[in-house]
Design an enzyme around this catalytic site. Structure first.
Site, short mmCIF file in Angstrom:
data_model
loop_
_atom_site.label_atom_id
_atom_site.label_comp_id
_atom_site.label_asym_id
_atom_site.label_seq_id
_atom_site.Cartn_x
_atom_site.Cartn_y
_atom_site.Cartn_z
N LYS A 35 0.76 -1.04 0.09
CA LYS A 35 -0.01 -0.05 0.06
C LYS A 35 0.92 1.18 -0.01
O LYS A 35 2.08 1.21 0.34
CB LYS A 35 -0.91 0.01 1.17
N ARG A 130 -10.77 0.02 14.68
CA ARG A 130 -10.86 0.76 13.37
C ARG A 130 -11.81 0.26 12.54
O ARG A 130 -13.06 0.44 12.56
CB ARG A 130 -9.61 1.23 12.75
N TYR A 262 18.87 29.15 9.93
CA TYR A 262 17.61 29.82 10.54
C TYR A 262 17.55 29.77 11.84
O TYR A 262 17.61 29.01 12.49
CB TYR A 262 16.45 29.57 9.80
N MET A 310 14.67 24.29 3.64
CA MET A 310 13.89 23.84 2.66
C MET A 310 14.72 22.99 1.86
O MET A 310 14.12 21.91 1.32
CB MET A 310 13.12 24.82 1.66
C1 LIG Z 1 -0.52 -1.76 6.64
C2 LIG Z 1 -1.21 -2.98 7.09
C3 LIG Z 1 -0.33 -4.23 7.49
C4 LIG Z 1 1.15 -3.96 7.58
O1 LIG Z 1 1.61 -3.61 8.45
P1 LIG Z 1 3.13 -3.25 8.84
O2 LIG Z 1 3.09 -2.71 10.41
O3 LIG Z 1 3.61 -2.30 7.93
O4 LIG Z 1 3.80 -4.55 8.92
C5 LIG Z 1 -1.03 -5.20 7.64
N1 LIG Z 1 -2.27 -5.29 7.88
C6 LIG Z 1 -3.01 -4.57 7.38
C7 LIG Z 1 -4.66 -4.31 7.67
C8 LIG Z 1 -2.66 -3.17 7.20
O5 LIG Z 1 -3.39 -1.97 6.86
#
Ligand SMILES: *Cc1c(COP(=O)(O)O)cnc(C)c1O
Length: 375
Positions: A35, A130, A262, A310
């Site tokens: 993702k 969640r 800065y 920056m």
């Molecule tokens: C992002 C995610 C993972 C992976 O989590 P990590 O901590 O990066 O290993 C596993 N399961 C779900 C549902 C996620 O959203």
């Protein structure tokens, strides 16, 4: 010459890290979690390193399409399931497996016209609060799904809130096991932290022992320790998936009392040599990193000085010069990852200085940074 900032992606390291995750759960299948464009690395750039995964897990339909476009014909899982009814058409067309975490998603499935039933992962809210059905509602959701002609196999999933920390997973495991004990189907429970900390051979003897037919490693693939600073990537045998590097574009000699950058946030207490690095917060390096954040110059560890601006930041060259290293204009700087001499600066160390996690830094690499793939 272009500005010397550069991100280098290391598919071989990602491959190594996937193998490392598998060693903790040798009997499990592995979703490579890609993702957020493979946590900022680029799905296409890390794909070769992840070919040995059993499937790819992600959130966005366009990312699923990209994985199919790469020629991947195996499983792809939508970790949050669909967002609207017409997403199911794409699931049918691309053969995507999808999480089901709420009644609305079951309603959409029930109304979906398809000849090929879908493989779904029914998600339990075992305490994270969640996504997912609560323990009380989980079995009725399962029964409803099981009665749908649109549904093929039902797998069971949940997600841990504390796999990386002292609270651990047992409170959620207890809820999950109680509710699902006699339900058929594969289980998918373990993120990176749960895989490394609660599935390894030495952890299976513990109370927290965990069975997950499908592990879901994300952050470990990219070379960040899920439980830093308790463990570093070196402790876990992980390698950086990304190097952010640049060069010194100037040096300055300071006298006692001279200030840097800065807000004059750093003031020299003795004569010093400092270097100016072509990297700033517009490249994704956190502005909040204070004086003392670790950084490599010519593969040697030193520290940042004063505010990150920056396009530039400042490093202390004094100890390197005193040790006889030839550093100056053009010297290699490693913001995180691996230097040419092999020295490694874990992204977690920089993230900690910024009060955040490796996750956030790798995902926040700025679009203006050129990216190359190491062969
Ligand atoms: C992002 C995610 C993972 C992976 O989590 P990590 O901590 O990066 O290993 C596993 N399961 C779900 C549902 C996620 O959203």
């Amino acid at each position: 010459m272009p500005r010397p900032i550069l991100a280098t992606i290391h598919p071989a390291a990602v491959q190594h890290n996937l193998a490392r995750a598998r060693r903790a759960a040798p009997d499990a299948k592995a979703w490579a979690v890609v993702k957020a464009n493979a946590y900022g690395h680029g799905i296409e750039r890390v794909f070769e390193g992840l070919r040995s995964a059993d499937g790819f897990a992600l959130l966005d339909l366009d990312e699923a399409q990209r994985v199919r476009d790469l020629g991947w014909r195996g499983p792809i899982l939508l970790l949050e399931g669909v967002f609207e009814a017409r997403d199911l058409e794409l699931c049918s067309r691309l053969d995507l497996w999808h999480a089901v975490h709420c009644d609305e998603q079951i309603d959409m499935l029930a109304a979906h016209k398809t000849n090929v039933p879908h493989r779904v992962f029914l998600k339990m809210n075992s305490g994270m609060n969640r996504l997912g059905f609560t323990a009380e509602r989980f079995r009725s959701a399962w029964a409803r799904l099981n009665a749908l002609p649109q549904v093929d196999e039902i797998s069971l999933m949940t997600h841990f809130s504390d796999a990386d920390g002292p609270r651990g997973i047992s409170h959620q495991m207890q809820v999950f096991n109680e509710v699902t004990r006699d339900l058929p189907g594969e289980r998918s429970l373990s993120n990176s932290a749960a895989t490394l900390r609660h599935m390894a051979a030495d952890a299976t003897a513990a109370q927290d022992a965990l069975v997950s037919d499908w592990i879901r490693p994300g952050i470990v693939l990219y070379g960040s320790a899920p439980d830093y600073p308790e463990h570093t990537i070196a402790d876990w045998g992980l390698q950086p998936g990304m190097t952010l590097s640049s060069k010194l574009i100037a040096t300055q000699t300071l006298q006692s009392g001279d200030s840097v950058g800065y807000g004059s946030r750093f003031v020299a207490e003795q004569p010093m040599t400092i270097g100016i690095v072509a990297c700033g917060y517009a490249d994704g390096y956190p502005r909040v990193c204070p004086t003392g954040t670790p950084i490599l110059v010519a593969g040697q560890r030193t520290r940042t000085l004063g505010r990150v601006s920056m396009d530039m930041l400042t490093v202390d060259l004094t100890p390197l010069v005193e040790a006889g290293h030839h550093v100056g204009f053009g010297s290699e700087v490693t913001l995180w990852g691996r230097a040419s001499n092999g020295a490694v600066l874990g992204i977690d160390e920089v993230a900690q200085a910024a009060g955040t996690l490796g996750y956030e830094l790798m995902c926040a690499l700025a679009p203006r940074v050129p990216v190359q793939v190491q062969d």
